[in-house]
Design a protein around this motif. Structure first.
Motif, PDB file in Angstrom:
ATOM      1  N   ASN A 169       0.827  -1.219   0.000  1.00 10.06           N
ATOM      2  CA  ASN A 169       0.000   0.000   0.000  1.00 10.06           C
ATOM      3  C   ASN A 169       0.857   1.262   0.000  1.00 10.06           C
ATOM      4  OD1 ASN A 169      -2.477  -1.316  -0.089  1.00 10.06           O
ATOM      5  ND2 ASN A 169      -2.427  -1.680   2.131  1.00 10.06           N
ATOM      6  N   ILE A 172       1.843   1.713  -3.627  1.00  6.32           N
ATOM      7  CA  ILE A 172       0.734   2.249  -4.442  1.00  6.32           C
ATOM      8  C   ILE A 172       0.540   3.738  -4.119  1.00  6.32           C
ATOM      9  CG2 ILE A 172      -1.734   2.040  -5.004  1.00  6.32           C
ATOM     10  CD1 ILE A 172      -1.534  -0.945  -4.197  1.00  6.32           C
ATOM     11  N   GLY A 173       0.610   4.064  -2.834  1.00  7.46           N
ATOM     12  CA  GLY A 173       0.465   5.465  -2.409  1.00  7.46           C
ATOM     13  C   GLY A 173       1.556   6.345  -3.018  1.00  7.46           C
ATOM     14  N   HIS A 176       0.770   7.011  -6.582  1.00  8.72           N
ATOM     15  CA  HIS A 176      -0.325   7.984  -6.644  1.00  8.72           C
ATOM     16  C   HIS A 176       0.240   9.405  -6.499  1.00  8.72           C
ATOM     17  CE1 HIS A 176      -4.128   9.935  -5.618  1.00  8.72           C
ATOM     18  NE2 HIS A 176      -3.602  10.326  -4.474  1.00  8.72           N
TER      19      HIS A 176
ATOM     20  N   THR B   6     -11.194   3.442  -4.077  1.00  9.19           N
ATOM     21  CA  THR B   6     -10.335   4.621  -3.912  1.00  9.19           C
ATOM     22  C   THR B   6      -9.502   4.863  -5.181  1.00  9.19           C
ATOM     23  OG1 THR B   6      -8.509   3.302  -3.081  1.00  9.19           O
ATOM     24  CG2 THR B   6     -10.077   4.125  -1.431  1.00  9.19           C
ATOM     25  N   ASN B   7      -8.742   5.969  -5.141  1.00  9.26           N
ATOM     26  CA  ASN B   7      -7.838   6.276  -6.253  1.00  9.26           C
ATOM     27  C   ASN B   7      -6.794   5.175  -6.441  1.00  9.26           C
ATOM     28  OD1 ASN B   7      -9.123   8.653  -6.771  1.00  9.26           O
ATOM     29  ND2 ASN B   7      -7.678   9.922  -5.628  1.00  9.26           N
ATOM     30  N   GLU B   8      -6.374   4.570  -5.333  1.00  9.61           N
ATOM     31  CA  GLU B   8      -5.379   3.499  -5.408  1.00  9.61           C
ATOM     32  C   GLU B   8      -5.923   2.307  -6.204  1.00  9.61           C
ATOM     33  OE1 GLU B   8      -5.753   5.439  -2.817  1.00  9.61           O
ATOM     34  OE2 GLU B   8      -3.717   6.171  -2.431  1.00  9.61           O
ATOM     35  N   ASP B   9      -7.231   2.034  -6.062  1.00 11.37           N
ATOM     36  CA  ASP B   9      -7.837   0.940  -6.843  1.00 11.37           C
ATOM     37  C   ASP B   9      -7.797   1.266  -8.337  1.00 11.37           C
ATOM     38  OD1 ASP B   9      -8.679  -0.687  -4.633  1.00 11.37           O
ATOM     39  OD2 ASP B   9     -10.218   0.817  -4.226  1.00 11.37           O
TER      40      ASP B   9
END
Lengths: 194, 77
Positions: A169, A172-173, A176, B6-9
């Motif tokens: 995570n 992924i963050g 983003h 969410t944006n991560e998805d």
């Protein structure tokens, strides 16, 4: 007639049996991903060429000494080697003194005419900071690394998490935020976005 | 996937990392939520732009590697 796809694992097997063209196929298949990743990480074409060569030489050593067994994960393994070498290279460069002196303590660059190089370098830097490559370089290191490994090296977030030792995570963050920051930089410099 | 999308998805969707079931759920959420749709578009655009960078090693680098491999194979034989 459709050309049959040969997996990396099968190519490695054939290569170890003495077929050199299998290595050629492997290099051809992955060279762009591996080289682009190295180049973006170290931000220097000449250093990237060296690391690219050293990566494959290490790969060949490992293969021929029987140290590599996970045939289906060739690319993540190759990228792990390339990434570690790139990080070592960056650390080495950061440790280098900014002024190199001779035995008498004189700045050795004072012997060389570096005026033209500096002018050229300034132009490259100017161009670089207004390009996408320049924006990627301006990202925080951890965001830049995830962006390169996910987008250019084509590793999954799970593979990136394993490679960097961070939570999936978190990776992924970081991706983003890397994309958000890139977009902000591009908008600021008026690079056209649809 | 029972939680909120969410944006991560969406990142996982754009990079092809969702299983078919989750992919369907995320696509449904995007269809119903303009903010998610906007984020999807911006990620797709960024991805397209990132694709414009692709570097190749110099042919000499590849030749050096092949020569090394050939030599090490010959030595082993």
């Amino acid at each position: 007639m459709q050309k049959q796809f040969i997996s990396d694992g099968a190519l490695l097997k054939v290569y170890l049996e003495g077929n050199e063209s299998a290595l050629e196929t492997l290099i051809k298949r992955h060279k762009s991903r591996i080289f682009t990743s190295i180049y973006l990480l170290v931000n220097d074409r000449y250093i990237a060429e060296d690391i690219f060569q050293e990566t494959f030489i290490k790969i060949i050593h490992c293969l021929k000494s029987g140290k590599y067994r996970d045939e289906d994960k060739f690319l993540p393994w190759a990228l792990r080697i390339a990434r570690n070498m790139a990080i070592d290279s960056i650390r080495q460069r950061n440790r280098m003194p900014s002024i190199v002196t001779d035995s008498e303590g004189n700045d050795i660059f004072s012997y060389l005419d570096v005026r033209e190089v500096s002018k050229e370098q300034t132009m490259i830097e100017k161009e670089d900071t207004s390009s996408l490559h320049g924006f990627i370089n301006k990202l925080p290191a951890e965001q830049k690394e995830v962006l390169i490994l996910r987008h250019y090296a084509d590793l999954s977030f799970k593979e990136i998490a394993e490679l960097t030792g961070h939570n999936i995570n978190t990776c992924i963050g970081r991706m983003h935020y890397a994309l958000i920051n890139l977009r902000k930089m591009m908008q600021k410099s008026l690079v056209p976005l649809k | 996937m029972t939680r909120e999308i969410t944006n991560e998805d969406i990142l996982l969707l754009v990079y092809g990392e969702l299983n078919p079931e989750d992919k369907q759920k995320v696509e449904l959420a995007i269809a119903q939520n303009p903010e998610l749709k906007q984020y999807l578009l911006s990620v797709q655009q960024s991805k397209q732009l990132l694709n414009t960078i692709s570097e190749e090693p110099h042919p000499t680098s590849v030749a050096i590697i092949q020569e090394f491999s050939h030599d090490s194979h010959t030595e082993a034989v």
